[in-house]
Design a protein around this motif. Structure first.
Motif, PDB file in Angstrom:
ATOM      1  N   LEU A   1       0.814  -1.212   0.000  1.00  0.00           N
ATOM      2  CA  LEU A   1       0.000   0.000   0.000  1.00  0.00           C
ATOM      3  C   LEU A   1       0.851   1.267   0.000  1.00  0.00           C
ATOM      4  O   LEU A   1       0.366   2.351  -0.299  1.00  0.00           O
ATOM      5  CB  LEU A   1      -0.957   0.019   1.194  1.00  0.00           C
ATOM      6  N   LEU A   2       2.132   1.132   0.333  1.00  0.00           N
ATOM      7  CA  LEU A   2       3.045   2.270   0.317  1.00  0.00           C
ATOM      8  C   LEU A   2       3.992   2.229  -0.881  1.00  0.00           C
ATOM      9  O   LEU A   2       4.916   3.034  -0.977  1.00  0.00           O
ATOM     10  CB  LEU A   2       3.831   2.337   1.630  1.00  0.00           C
ATOM     11  N   GLY A   3       3.734   1.310  -1.793  1.00  0.00           N
ATOM     12  CA  GLY A   3       4.510   1.224  -3.023  1.00  0.00           C
ATOM     13  C   GLY A   3       4.085   2.309  -4.003  1.00  0.00           C
ATOM     14  O   GLY A   3       2.964   2.826  -3.938  1.00  0.00           O
TER      15      GLY A   3
ATOM     16  N   ALA B   1       3.111   2.361  -7.020  1.00  0.00           N
ATOM     17  CA  ALA B   1       1.926   2.115  -7.850  1.00  0.00           C
ATOM     18  C   ALA B   1       0.624   2.383  -7.102  1.00  0.00           C
ATOM     19  O   ALA B   1      -0.407   2.651  -7.714  1.00  0.00           O
ATOM     20  CB  ALA B   1       1.936   0.679  -8.366  1.00  0.00           C
ATOM     21  N   ARG B   2       0.651   2.356  -5.789  1.00  0.00           N
ATOM     22  CA  ARG B   2      -0.576   2.454  -4.984  1.00  0.00           C
ATOM     23  C   ARG B   2      -0.602   3.675  -4.065  1.00  0.00           C
ATOM     24  O   ARG B   2      -1.601   3.969  -3.439  1.00  0.00           O
ATOM     25  CB  ARG B   2      -0.675   1.158  -4.155  1.00  0.00           C
ATOM     26  N   LEU B   3       0.478   4.419  -3.999  1.00  0.00           N
ATOM     27  CA  LEU B   3       0.665   5.452  -2.989  1.00  0.00           C
ATOM     28  C   LEU B   3      -0.363   6.578  -3.035  1.00  0.00           C
ATOM     29  O   LEU B   3      -0.868   6.998  -1.987  1.00  0.00           O
ATOM     30  CB  LEU B   3       2.075   6.017  -3.102  1.00  0.00           C
ATOM     31  N   ALA B   4      -0.706   7.085  -4.197  1.00  0.00           N
ATOM     32  CA  ALA B   4      -1.672   8.191  -4.291  1.00  0.00           C
ATOM     33  C   ALA B   4      -3.030   7.772  -3.731  1.00  0.00           C
ATOM     34  O   ALA B   4      -3.658   8.515  -2.966  1.00  0.00           O
ATOM     35  CB  ALA B   4      -1.811   8.666  -5.740  1.00  0.00           C
ATOM     36  N   THR B   5      -3.471   6.585  -4.064  1.00  0.00           N
ATOM     37  CA  THR B   5      -4.751   6.089  -3.553  1.00  0.00           C
ATOM     38  C   THR B   5      -4.676   5.853  -2.051  1.00  0.00           C
ATOM     39  O   THR B   5      -5.622   6.154  -1.316  1.00  0.00           O
ATOM     40  CB  THR B   5      -5.153   4.789  -4.283  1.00  0.00           C
ATOM     41  N   THR B   6      -3.564   5.344  -1.571  1.00  0.00           N
ATOM     42  CA  THR B   6      -3.383   5.122  -0.135  1.00  0.00           C
ATOM     43  C   THR B   6      -3.484   6.442   0.628  1.00  0.00           C
ATOM     44  O   THR B   6      -4.174   6.510   1.658  1.00  0.00           O
ATOM     45  CB  THR B   6      -2.030   4.444   0.142  1.00  0.00           C
ATOM     46  N   ILE B   7      -2.835   7.477   0.131  1.00  0.00           N
ATOM     47  CA  ILE B   7      -2.887   8.775   0.811  1.00  0.00           C
ATOM     48  C   ILE B   7      -4.314   9.310   0.807  1.00  0.00           C
ATOM     49  O   ILE B   7      -4.802   9.805   1.824  1.00  0.00           O
ATOM     50  CB  ILE B   7      -1.899   9.770   0.178  1.00  0.00           C
ATOM     51  N   ARG B   8      -5.005   9.172  -0.307  1.00  0.00           N
ATOM     52  CA  ARG B   8      -6.404   9.635  -0.368  1.00  0.00           C
ATOM     53  C   ARG B   8      -7.256   8.883   0.664  1.00  0.00           C
ATOM     54  O   ARG B   8      -8.084   9.465   1.359  1.00  0.00           O
ATOM     55  CB  ARG B   8      -6.963   9.441  -1.780  1.00  0.00           C
ATOM     56  N   GLU B   9      -7.067   7.583   0.768  1.00  0.00           N
ATOM     57  CA  GLU B   9      -7.819   6.788   1.738  1.00  0.00           C
ATOM     58  C   GLU B   9      -7.493   7.222   3.168  1.00  0.00           C
ATOM     59  O   GLU B   9      -8.392   7.313   4.012  1.00  0.00           O
ATOM     60  CB  GLU B   9      -7.532   5.302   1.552  1.00  0.00           C
TER      61      GLU B   9
ATOM     62  N   THR C   1       9.833   7.905   6.247  1.00  0.00           N
ATOM     63  CA  THR C   1       9.733   8.389   4.876  1.00  0.00           C
ATOM     64  C   THR C   1       8.574   9.373   4.824  1.00  0.00           C
ATOM     65  O   THR C   1       7.462   9.048   5.247  1.00  0.00           O
ATOM     66  CB  THR C   1       9.483   7.238   3.878  1.00  0.00           C
ATOM     67  N   ARG C   2       8.858  10.571   4.320  1.00  0.00           N
ATOM     68  CA  ARG C   2       7.837  11.612   4.192  1.00  0.00           C
ATOM     69  C   ARG C   2       7.268  11.558   2.782  1.00  0.00           C
ATOM     70  O   ARG C   2       8.014  11.388   1.811  1.00  0.00           O
ATOM     71  CB  ARG C   2       8.473  12.979   4.447  1.00  0.00           C
ATOM     72  N   TYR C   3       5.949  11.684   2.680  1.00  0.00           N
ATOM     73  CA  TYR C   3       5.280  11.657   1.387  1.00  0.00           C
ATOM     74  C   TYR C   3       4.682  13.034   1.109  1.00  0.00           C
ATOM     75  O   TYR C   3       3.671  13.407   1.691  1.00  0.00           O
ATOM     76  CB  TYR C   3       4.187  10.585   1.363  1.00  0.00           C
ATOM     77  N   ASP C   4       5.337  13.786   0.231  1.00  0.00           N
ATOM     78  CA  ASP C   4       4.821  15.082  -0.182  1.00  0.00           C
ATOM     79  C   ASP C   4       3.889  14.828  -1.362  1.00  0.00           C
ATOM     80  O   ASP C   4       4.254  14.095  -2.296  1.00  0.00           O
ATOM     81  CB  ASP C   4       5.963  16.006  -0.600  1.00  0.00           C
ATOM     82  N   PHE C   5       2.708  15.430  -1.300  1.00  0.00           N
ATOM     83  CA  PHE C   5       1.741  15.166  -2.365  1.00  0.00           C
ATOM     84  C   PHE C   5       1.092  16.439  -2.860  1.00  0.00           C
ATOM     85  O   PHE C   5       0.993  17.423  -2.140  1.00  0.00           O
ATOM     86  CB  PHE C   5       0.676  14.165  -1.902  1.00  0.00           C
ATOM     87  N   LYS C   6       0.683  16.401  -4.132  1.00  0.00           N
ATOM     88  CA  LYS C   6      -0.079  17.487  -4.734  1.00  0.00           C
ATOM     89  C   LYS C   6      -1.544  17.117  -4.661  1.00  0.00           C
ATOM     90  O   LYS C   6      -1.920  15.973  -4.933  1.00  0.00           O
ATOM     91  CB  LYS C   6       0.293  17.666  -6.212  1.00  0.00           C
TER      92      LYS C   6
ATOM     93  N   VAL D   1       2.894  12.199  -5.961  1.00  0.00           N
ATOM     94  CA  VAL D   1       3.490  11.927  -4.653  1.00  0.00           C
ATOM     95  C   VAL D   1       4.999  11.801  -4.821  1.00  0.00           C
ATOM     96  O   VAL D   1       5.484  11.136  -5.741  1.00  0.00           O
ATOM     97  CB  VAL D   1       2.944  10.612  -4.036  1.00  0.00           C
ATOM     98  N   ILE D   2       5.709  12.459  -3.917  1.00  0.00           N
ATOM     99  CA  ILE D   2       7.165  12.331  -3.883  1.00  0.00           C
ATOM    100  C   ILE D   2       7.533  11.764  -2.515  1.00  0.00           C
ATOM    101  O   ILE D   2       7.240  12.363  -1.483  1.00  0.00           O
ATOM    102  CB  ILE D   2       7.852  13.690  -4.102  1.00  0.00           C
ATOM    103  N   ALA D   3       8.145  10.583  -2.524  1.00  0.00           N
ATOM    104  CA  ALA D   3       8.576   9.929  -1.284  1.00  0.00           C
ATOM    105  C   ALA D   3      10.022  10.327  -0.998  1.00  0.00           C
ATOM    106  O   ALA D   3      10.881  10.219  -1.873  1.00  0.00           O
ATOM    107  CB  ALA D   3       8.472   8.422  -1.425  1.00  0.00           C
ATOM    108  N   THR D   4      10.260  10.799   0.233  1.00  0.00           N
ATOM    109  CA  THR D   4      11.602  11.214   0.626  1.00  0.00           C
ATOM    110  C   THR D   4      11.967  10.558   1.951  1.00  0.00           C
ATOM    111  O   THR D   4      11.288  10.772   2.960  1.00  0.00           O
ATOM    112  CB  THR D   4      11.668  12.764   0.796  1.00  0.00           C
ATOM    113  N   ARG D   5      13.010   9.759   1.938  1.00  0.00           N
ATOM    114  CA  ARG D   5      13.505   9.127   3.163  1.00  0.00           C
ATOM    115  C   ARG D   5      14.121  10.211   4.044  1.00  0.00           C
ATOM    116  O   ARG D   5      14.889  11.035   3.568  1.00  0.00           O
ATOM    117  CB  ARG D   5      14.545   8.068   2.813  1.00  0.00           C
ATOM    118  N   VAL D   6      13.746  10.230   5.300  1.00  0.00           N
ATOM    119  CA  VAL D   6      14.277  11.221   6.241  1.00  0.00           C
ATOM    120  C   VAL D   6      15.621  10.698   6.746  1.00  0.00           C
ATOM    121  O   VAL D   6      15.663   9.754   7.526  1.00  0.00           O
ATOM    122  CB  VAL D   6      13.296  11.465   7.407  1.00  0.00           C
ATOM    123  N   THR D   7      16.692  11.324   6.266  1.00  0.00           N
ATOM    124  CA  THR D   7      18.036  10.879   6.634  1.00  0.00           C
ATOM    125  C   THR D   7      18.787  11.903   7.469  1.00  0.00           C
ATOM    126  O   THR D   7      19.721  11.541   8.181  1.00  0.00           O
ATOM    127  CB  THR D   7      18.868  10.557   5.374  1.00  0.00           C
TER     128      THR D   7
END
Length: 132
Positions: free
Chosen positions: A54-56, A58-66, A94-99, A108-114
């Motif tokens: 669900l965090l992959g 291919a599915r991330l935009a729908t997961t965030i909407r849900e 991991t932070r998910y910035d989304f439009k 969605v842009i996934a950014t690992r918090v390092t």
């Protein structure tokens, strides 16, 4: 004569793409949701062990909407962060910035918090979060 439509169809969201798999994953214990608020921003944490489909990408935009639908939070004041438990028991964020466009997540842009300071901040917000 005009064709009548049911009243509940005023919502422009495509319901067929929202099967609420996130709710099912939470119910089965695959994901744990928690929420922390600071200065008007809702930090939505999604905790899990290892990778989750669900965090992959291919599915991330729908997961965030849900997530936004389930928690009834504003897309303009929400930040989604995964808290992935690594094999050695540490948390990796991991932070998910989304439009948000036309009542949908469009990018969605996934950014690992390092960065250590950012990771410490995320850890503090995560530790202060309340399970949903």
């Amino acid at each position: 004569m005009a064709v009548s439509q049911p009243l509940h169809q005023h919502d422009s969201r495509p319901h067929s793409s929202h099967s609420f798999d996130v709710a099912k994953a939470v119910q089965h214990g695959e994901l744990v949701l928690s929420l922390s608020t600071m200065l008007g921003c809702d930090y939505i944490f999604v905790s899990h062990k290892g990778a989750h489909e669900l965090l992959g990408s291919a599915r991330l935009a729908t997961t965030i909407r849900e997530l936004l639908d389930i928690l009834e939070t504003s897309p303009y004041q929400s930040m989604v962060v995964s808290a992935d438990e690594t094999p050695n028991g540490e948390l990796a964020f991991t932070r998910y910035d989304f439009k948000w466009e036309n009542r949908q997540v469009s990018q969605v842009i996934a950014t690992r918090v390092t960065n250590a300071d950012q990771a410490d901040f995320m850890r503090m917000m995560f530790d202060c979060s309340t399970t949903c």
